[in-house]
Scaffold this motif. Structure first.
Motif, mmCIF file in Angstrom:
data_model
loop_
_atom_site.group_PDB
_atom_site.id
_atom_site.type_symbol
_atom_site.label_atom_id
_atom_site.label_comp_id
_atom_site.label_asym_id
_atom_site.label_seq_id
_atom_site.Cartn_x
_atom_site.Cartn_y
_atom_site.Cartn_z
ATOM 1 N N TYR A 11 0.837 -1.200 0.000
ATOM 2 C CA TYR A 11 0.000 0.000 0.000
ATOM 3 C C TYR A 11 0.871 1.249 0.000
ATOM 4 O O TYR A 11 1.917 1.275 0.630
ATOM 5 N N THR A 12 0.406 2.291 -0.675
ATOM 6 C CA THR A 12 1.094 3.577 -0.612
ATOM 7 C C THR A 12 0.810 4.202 0.763
ATOM 8 O O THR A 12 -0.155 3.817 1.429
ATOM 9 N N PRO A 13 1.632 5.175 1.191
ATOM 10 C CA PRO A 13 1.357 5.837 2.471
ATOM 11 C C PRO A 13 -0.052 6.435 2.550
ATOM 12 O O PRO A 13 -0.722 6.332 3.575
ATOM 13 N N SER A 14 -0.537 7.025 1.465
ATOM 14 C CA SER A 14 -1.884 7.601 1.501
ATOM 15 C C SER A 14 -2.950 6.517 1.616
ATOM 16 O O SER A 14 -3.970 6.708 2.293
ATOM 17 N N GLU A 15 -2.740 5.379 0.979
ATOM 18 C CA GLU A 15 -3.682 4.266 1.119
ATOM 19 C C GLU A 15 -3.689 3.750 2.555
ATOM 20 O O GLU A 15 -4.754 3.434 3.102
ATOM 21 N N LEU A 16 -2.521 3.669 3.183
ATOM 22 C CA LEU A 16 -2.443 3.224 4.572
ATOM 23 C C LEU A 16 -3.199 4.176 5.491
ATOM 24 O O LEU A 16 -3.881 3.740 6.417
ATOM 25 N N GLU A 17 -3.087 5.467 5.245
ATOM 26 C CA GLU A 17 -3.822 6.445 6.054
ATOM 27 C C GLU A 17 -5.323 6.251 5.900
ATOM 28 O O GLU A 17 -6.068 6.328 6.874
ATOM 29 N N GLN A 18 -5.771 5.999 4.697
ATOM 30 C CA GLN A 18 -7.200 5.817 4.452
ATOM 31 C C GLN A 18 -7.717 4.517 5.062
ATOM 32 O O GLN A 18 -8.812 4.466 5.605
ATOM 33 N N LEU A 19 -6.916 3.463 4.983
ATOM 34 C CA LEU A 19 -7.330 2.161 5.508
ATOM 35 C C LEU A 19 -7.348 2.153 7.025
ATOM 36 O O LEU A 19 -8.185 1.495 7.635
ATOM 37 N N GLY A 20 -6.421 2.841 7.632
ATOM 38 C CA GLY A 20 -6.271 2.780 9.079
ATOM 39 C C GLY A 20 -5.477 1.535 9.434
ATOM 40 O O GLY A 20 -5.943 0.418 9.220
ATOM 41 N N LEU A 21 -4.277 1.709 9.918
ATOM 42 C CA LEU A 21 -3.373 0.591 10.166
ATOM 43 C C LEU A 21 -4.016 -0.482 11.029
ATOM 44 O O LEU A 21 -3.974 -1.659 10.704
ATOM 45 N N PHE A 22 -4.647 -0.102 12.118
ATOM 46 C CA PHE A 22 -5.204 -1.099 13.019
ATOM 47 C C PHE A 22 -6.464 -1.755 12.458
ATOM 48 O O PHE A 22 -6.765 -2.887 12.777
ATOM 49 N N GLU A 23 -7.180 -1.049 11.656
ATOM 50 C CA GLU A 23 -8.456 -1.570 11.194
ATOM 51 C C GLU A 23 -8.347 -2.551 10.035
ATOM 52 O O GLU A 23 -9.136 -3.476 9.952
ATOM 53 N N GLU A 24 -7.415 -2.361 9.155
ATOM 54 C CA GLU A 24 -7.380 -3.178 7.952
ATOM 55 C C GLU A 24 -6.076 -3.934 7.719
ATOM 56 O O GLU A 24 -6.097 -4.990 7.113
ATOM 57 N N VAL A 25 -4.963 -3.407 8.163
ATOM 58 C CA VAL A 25 -3.674 -3.965 7.770
ATOM 59 C C VAL A 25 -3.114 -4.947 8.807
ATOM 60 O O VAL A 25 -2.607 -5.996 8.451
ATOM 61 N N ILE A 26 -3.211 -4.610 10.090
ATOM 62 C CA ILE A 26 -2.697 -5.522 11.119
ATOM 63 C C ILE A 26 -3.631 -6.724 11.225
ATOM 64 O O ILE A 26 -4.849 -6.587 11.240
ATOM 65 N N HIS A 27 -3.041 -7.905 11.297
ATOM 66 C CA HIS A 27 -3.810 -9.137 11.421
ATOM 67 C C HIS A 27 -4.761 -9.005 12.616
ATOM 68 O O HIS A 27 -4.359 -8.544 13.686
ATOM 69 N N PRO A 28 -6.013 -9.402 12.466
ATOM 70 C CA PRO A 28 -6.991 -9.232 13.545
ATOM 71 C C PRO A 28 -6.551 -9.830 14.889
ATOM 72 O O PRO A 28 -6.847 -9.264 15.939
ATOM 73 N N ASP A 29 -5.850 -10.943 14.863
ATOM 74 C CA ASP A 29 -5.416 -11.579 16.110
ATOM 75 C C ASP A 29 -4.315 -10.801 16.821
ATOM 76 O O ASP A 29 -4.048 -11.052 17.997
ATOM 77 N N ASP A 30 -3.668 -9.864 16.137
ATOM 78 C CA ASP A 30 -2.555 -9.107 16.713
ATOM 79 C C ASP A 30 -2.937 -7.677 17.105
ATOM 80 O O ASP A 30 -2.168 -6.990 17.771
#
Length: 86
Positions: A11-30
């Protein structure tokens, strides 16, 4: 040319900001463990150093390490996190 975050996550930095690191990118179990480690590290001033899994843009799981600390800009007084994500 891809930046470091994009090379690791897909993901680009702007995509990461839109997704929200905790909400979409970090594995749910972590997510809770990472939130708690970052929060504690920022509150006590020692910083944080945590390894966890992410879900890349391609849907693959990848283990990453995130280290950071809270820094205050001496000119503006603005606080931000300075760190390394790899």
């Amino acid at each position: 040319m891809k930046g470091a975050a994009e090379k690791v996550t897909g993901y680009t930095p702007s995509e990461l900001e839109q997704l929200g690191l905790f909400e979409e990118v970090i594995h749910p179990d972590d997510r809770d463990r990472v939130r708690n480690a970052v929060k504690a590290g920022l509150e006590d001033g020692d910083g944080f150093d945590v390894s966890y899994r992410i879900v890349t843009a391609d849907g693959e799981y990848r283990r990453v390490r995130d280290r950071g600390r809270l820094v205050t800009d001496p000119e503006t007084g603005e606080e931000f996190i300075d760190g390394v994500f790899a």
